[in-house]
Design an enzyme around this catalytic site. Structure first.
Site, short mmCIF file in Angstrom:
data_model
loop_
_atom_site.label_atom_id
_atom_site.label_comp_id
_atom_site.label_asym_id
_atom_site.label_seq_id
_atom_site.Cartn_x
_atom_site.Cartn_y
_atom_site.Cartn_z
N GLY A 68 18.37 7.08 46.71
CA GLY A 68 19.13 6.04 46.01
C GLY A 68 18.55 4.65 46.13
O GLY A 68 18.97 3.75 45.43
N CYS A 112 32.68 21.78 19.26
CA CYS A 112 31.46 21.56 18.47
C CYS A 112 31.58 22.25 17.12
O CYS A 112 31.93 23.44 17.05
CB CYS A 112 30.25 22.10 19.23
SG CYS A 112 28.73 22.07 18.25
N CYS A 159 23.12 23.92 22.05
CA CYS A 159 23.85 24.27 20.83
C CYS A 159 23.11 25.38 20.07
O CYS A 159 23.72 26.37 19.65
CB CYS A 159 24.00 23.03 19.95
SG CYS A 159 25.20 23.20 18.62
#
Lengths: 207, 310
Positions: free
Chosen positions: B47, B256, B287
């Site tokens: 980080g 979707c 998708c």
């Protein structure tokens, strides 16, 4: 002529990488893997030769990460074969005091760490990376590792590293984000203990 | 003998596949070593933003120069690269970066998330869970999450060193006081391994939970701001929140339109100038995969009938 003679004297017989660009990339990915998943052991397959007492994994790491921008301290005299080899192949800057170095290389594991650059609170990335050679590295070991990069826990055994060195490491790393990152090597193997890894010594029958 | 023939094979493969006159993966080796050293320190201090000597790249800052430099320093001839931009493999930025590495490093490229060894991303994490041994490289525009509150670098460095993040919570509190909820929807700050607060890059907050204990290594490159930071695998990544206002991700009432998924991040697409719209997966590979498996969504929206008002 004298200059030529001197430089010929300094050309080591031991070879570096055959193909520096591709081999250093492969070695770097192994270092990245062991640094991001502490305790993982990787093996280098490069065909380089290194002067004693430098192990092949140590040599591969040095050739991959060091250059004229890095200050390096070795636990060997500045005119040793290893120093000449690394100077020739990488052009690194050797420093006299361990506290000035970006990379500190121990060819034999010390009982305690000399003064090292731990970085600062504001710039912890300036801390030294410590490379330590060990007799053997395996994962059935005495050290239980936890921390970032480790799912639950991982085990590691680094032979011939005095327990006092681990205590020293704990002290240095208690100042997080300051601390030291250790890369362990043994012949062709390498593993790493970044400053965030917690170590626990497991008791064995032999003690 | 075997090793030598392997070497020849690699060299000829490179000659065949990479551009003449360019370094392998574009950057010179000295630059790569510098970036590699910075990357190792970034991994060792999860980080924390490590400064590095960012180079001019053959595309402007803001187009992913940080991510490209990180990818160029880690990529090897045997890697398979996937590049996404807002989740899609077929947008300009993604296509160009993919081609760039195909030309300069001769690597295989893919659109399939599971086949990739390195995934460079702008503003999304793929829907498919990433695996150990994969590396995801984020393109970061502004790496400093405290910059909006404290413009002085010297101060933000101190705040990071001392884990002094009260001011971040004040920001969230003000948001809740004004709007009743946290309205930050992307680049939602996270705390890594209970120490550094980090910008996850402008990913939607929907993706934040995926960063927590991810088995893949996460590297972040900011080219203009010259910072590299990292999250090692299996590292705790927590989105900032309050006990009584826990962190929440977006949700949609629709699914979707193409694949019918109701668990993925959806983009809203306006289909005409009469207010019709449809929602589609932002992750184009996810998708397409679902559609190939026979999943179907409701399709294009029916047209709104606008009644004349008399």
């Amino acid at each position: 002529m004298a200059l030529l003679q001197e430089s010929i004297d300094h050309i080591p017989l031991e070879t570096g990488f055959d193909d520096p660009i591709y081999e250093s990339q492969i070695v770097f990915r192994k270092i990245l893997k062991v640094m991001s998943e502490p305790g993982t052991i990787k093996k280098i397959k490069n065909k380089l030769s290194a002067p004693a007492p430098m192990m092949r994994a140590t040599a591969a790491i040095c050739l991959t990460l060091m250059d004229f921008q890095t200050k390096v301290w070795l636990d060997l005299p500045q005119d040793s074969e290893v120093s000449k080899y690394l100077k020739f192949h990488t052009g690194l800057k050797l420093v006299e005091h361990s506290s000035e170095a970006d990379f500190v290389v121990f060819f034999t594991a010390p009982a305690e760490l000399p003064p090292l650059n731990l970085g600062t609170d504001d710039n912890p990335e300036t801390a030294a990376t410590v490379i330590i050679q060990t007799q053997s590295l395996d994962d059935i070991g005495k050290l239980k590792l936890t921390g970032p990069g480790i799912k639950k826990s991982r085990f590691l055994n680094a032979e011939n590293i005095p327990a006092s060195l681990w205590d020293h490491r704990v002290k240095a790393n208690s100042l997080f984000p300051k601390g030291i990152d250790i890369i362990l090597t043994s012949d062709k193997k390498l593993s790493a203990l970044p400053r965030t890894t917690k170590l626990k010594m497991l008791k064995t029958i032999k003690g | 003998m075997k090793a030598i023939s392997g070497e020849r094979k690699r060299t000829s493969r490179l000659k065949e596949k990479t551009l003449d006159g360019y370094n392998f993966a574009y950057l010179d080796d000295q630059t790569k070593r510098m970036i590699r050293r910075a990357t190792l320190k970034a991994v060792a201090i999860p980080g924390y933003q490590v400064p590095f000597g960012s180079r001019e790249m053959p595309l402007p800052f803001g187009w992913g120069t940080g991510g490209i430099q990180v990818t160029a320093s880690i990529i090897g001839i045997d890697d398979t690269l996937k590049v996404i931009d807002q989740g899609a493999d077929d947008t300009t930025n993604a296509v160009n970066i993919r081609r760039f590495f195909a030309k300069t490093a001769g690597v295989e490229t893919t659109e399939n998330t599971s086949d990739a060894s390195i995934i460079q991303t702008r503003h999304r994490i793929p829907e498919v869970k990433l695996k150990s041994d994969q590396i995801i490289v984020y393109q970061v525009p502004i790496p400093e999450p405290l910059r909006w509150i404290e413009p002085r670098e010297e101060e933000t460095r101190k705040m990071h060193a001392l884990t002094e993040y009260g001011v971040m919570h004040v920001g969230l509190y003000e948001n809740i006081a004004h709007f009743g909820k946290v309205t930050t929807s992307y680049d939602y700050p996270v705390q890594v391994n209970d120490h550094y607060v980090m910008s996850p890059s402008p990913i939607p907050k929907f993706d934040n939970p995926k960063m927590d204990k991810m088995p893949a290594l996460q590297l972040f490159g900011a080219g203009r701001e010259k910072r590299i930071y990292a999250v090692p695998p299996y590292t705790k990544v927590k989105s900032l929140d309050f006990d009584d206002h826990p962190f929440e991700i977006e949700s949609w009432s629709e699914c979707c339109a193409l694949c019918g998924s109701s668990s993925s991040f959806l983009d809203e697409v306006i289909t005409d100038d009469k207010g019709s719209r449809m929602f589609v997966c932002s992750d184009s590979n996810f998708c397409a995969d679902r559609r190939a498996k026979g999943h179907k969504g409701p399709g294009l929206p029916r047209k709104f009938e606008i009644k004349d008002v008399e």
